[in-house]
Design a protein around this motif. Structure first.
Motif: not given
Length: 408
Positions: A24-48
């Motif tokens: 999931f996180l590598d996917h975000i990095d790849l598409f950010t590097a490719a010029g996409w704007e990436v918006v995450p949606f997840a659960m709140q967590h202290p380690a986020n």
């Protein structure tokens, strides 16, 4: 002026918790590097990880924690259908309309309640199947320690009958209710435009269990081989790296290590650790338990091993640990089950054995140890070259991008 492409990336956790989170996180990095704007949606967590969009994340849920009957009832309802998640995803897509949404793991925390909201706004939806939850209510097609496909054909009552989840009638009953609700209302089947299967085995298994084969695409996981350096030193051991759980075939591995007189390192932690320590003592096996290792140390331990061993006895999907071993220049011994055989060229990058067969695994361990180190290094080098060609981040991004484009 063309509007920037925006990816809505969805997963329960927003930190590196396991294999699914890494993808999931590598996917975000790849598409950010490719010029996409990436918006995450997840659960709140202290380690986020930090995110400008965290105000839209759903409230943290930790099942099994403290709480009275009312709290547990509310949590049970969220497992099936989270109204909070649906409300927050609506607010998020209202503020940042996505070009496409890509979900990973949403079970139990976010829930599929968000998918209808995306469908209502005509947002194309892709989901990666990191497990078999969309076919098997208990995720693994595993019951009482054995591969199980009793729920095939809609006979999902078996999840309760056999107490498939945590061997608990209460938890298994909740999972049965969850599955009944999700299937009755088509919360997955009627909303997901494409499923991604990281292994051909999962692609075919999902189709066998009723998913339209035309909606399931095979896109393997990726790894950047350039971020891994093969070790110059080889140790005198083989290594298993992962969770110490019953379905991983570790009791078989300990018996094989004892039969072949090979030194074994178990890198990881889990519920079977004490049982395995006891078994190692009874067998007189030479086994070192390292517990959880941080990434640099884990790379070193794998990189200096004679081989990585993956003795699983359940339907593994596409273990990234195999790709990591190859990137580190190490061969892999694995079992012929699930997606593992797709990742091992028998005799070229490692060897394949039958699951649960300690004698056959012992023979493979001894045979690999008898080879000159140069032969093992050659196997690892072949695996590394394979990873660089077929499992590179660029290949993953291009395959995924083509899927996205087909849905727009």
């Amino acid at each position: 002026m063309t509007r920037a492409r925006r990816l809505l990336a969805i997963n329960n956790y927003f930190y590196r918790r396991g294999g699914a989170e890494s993808v999931f996180l590598d996917h975000i990095d790849l598409f950010t590097a490719a010029g996409w704007e990436v918006v995450p949606f997840a659960m709140q967590h202290p380690a986020n990880l930090p995110s400008a969009w965290s105000e839209y994340f759903v409230s943290e849920i930790e099942y099994g924690g403290a709480g009275g009957p009312l709290t547990k009832a509310r949590q049970a309802a969220k497992v099936i259908y989270s109204l909070e998640a649906r409300r927050k995803i609506r607010a998020l897509i209202g503020r940042a309309p996505p070009t496409i949404a890509h979900a990973h793991n949403v079970y139990h925390h976010i829930s599929p309640s968000i998918f209808g909201a995306l469908k209502a706004q005509c947002v194309p939806l892709v989901m990666t199947a990191h497990d078999l939850k969309l076919a098997c209510p208990a995720y693994k097609m595993l019951s009482q320690g054995r591969v199980c496909e009793r729920c095939l054909g809609g006979r999902i009552h078996n999840v309760l009958l056999r107490r498939c989840v945590k061997e608990s009638i209460v938890v298994s009953g909740l999972v049965l209710l969850e599955t009944l609700a999700h299937r009755s209302f088509g919360l997955y089947r009627n909303t997901i435009d494409r499923l991604i299967a990281p292994s051909r085995f999962y692609r075919d298994k999902l189709a066998e269990w009723g998913w339209d084969a035309g909606r399931v695409a095979y896109i393997p996981n990726s790894i950047d081989a350039k971020a891994y350096s093969p070790a110059t030193h080889e140790g005198d051991y083989v290594v298993y790296a992962g969770r110490l759980a019953p379905e991983k075939g570790l009791a078989t591995l300990l018996r094989a290590a004892a039969l072949s007189h090979q030194r074994l390192v178990l890198a990881g932690s889990g519920p079977e650790e004490q049982t395995l320590r006891k078994l190692a003592g009874e067998l007189g096996a030479d086994v070192a338990f390292t517990g959880h290792l941080d990434r640099p140390e884990l790379k070193r331990v794998i990189g200096e091993a004679r081989a990585l061993v993956l003795p699983s006895e359940w339907y593994e999907n596409a273990p990234i640990s195999v790709l990591e071993a190859y990137a580190l220049g190490r061969p892999v011994i694995g079992t012929r089950i699930g997606g593992i055989p797709e990742l091992i060229a028998d005799g070229e990058t490692g060897s394949l054995v039958e699951p649960g067969n300690a004698a056959m695994l012992a023979e493979a361990l001894a045979g690999l140890a008898s080879l000159p180190s140069s032969a093992r290094a050659a196997m690892g080098a072949t695996g590394r070259d394979w990873v660089a060609r077929e499992f590179s981040p660029d290949r993953y991004r291009d395959r995924t991008m083509a899927l996205y484009e087909a849905l727009r």
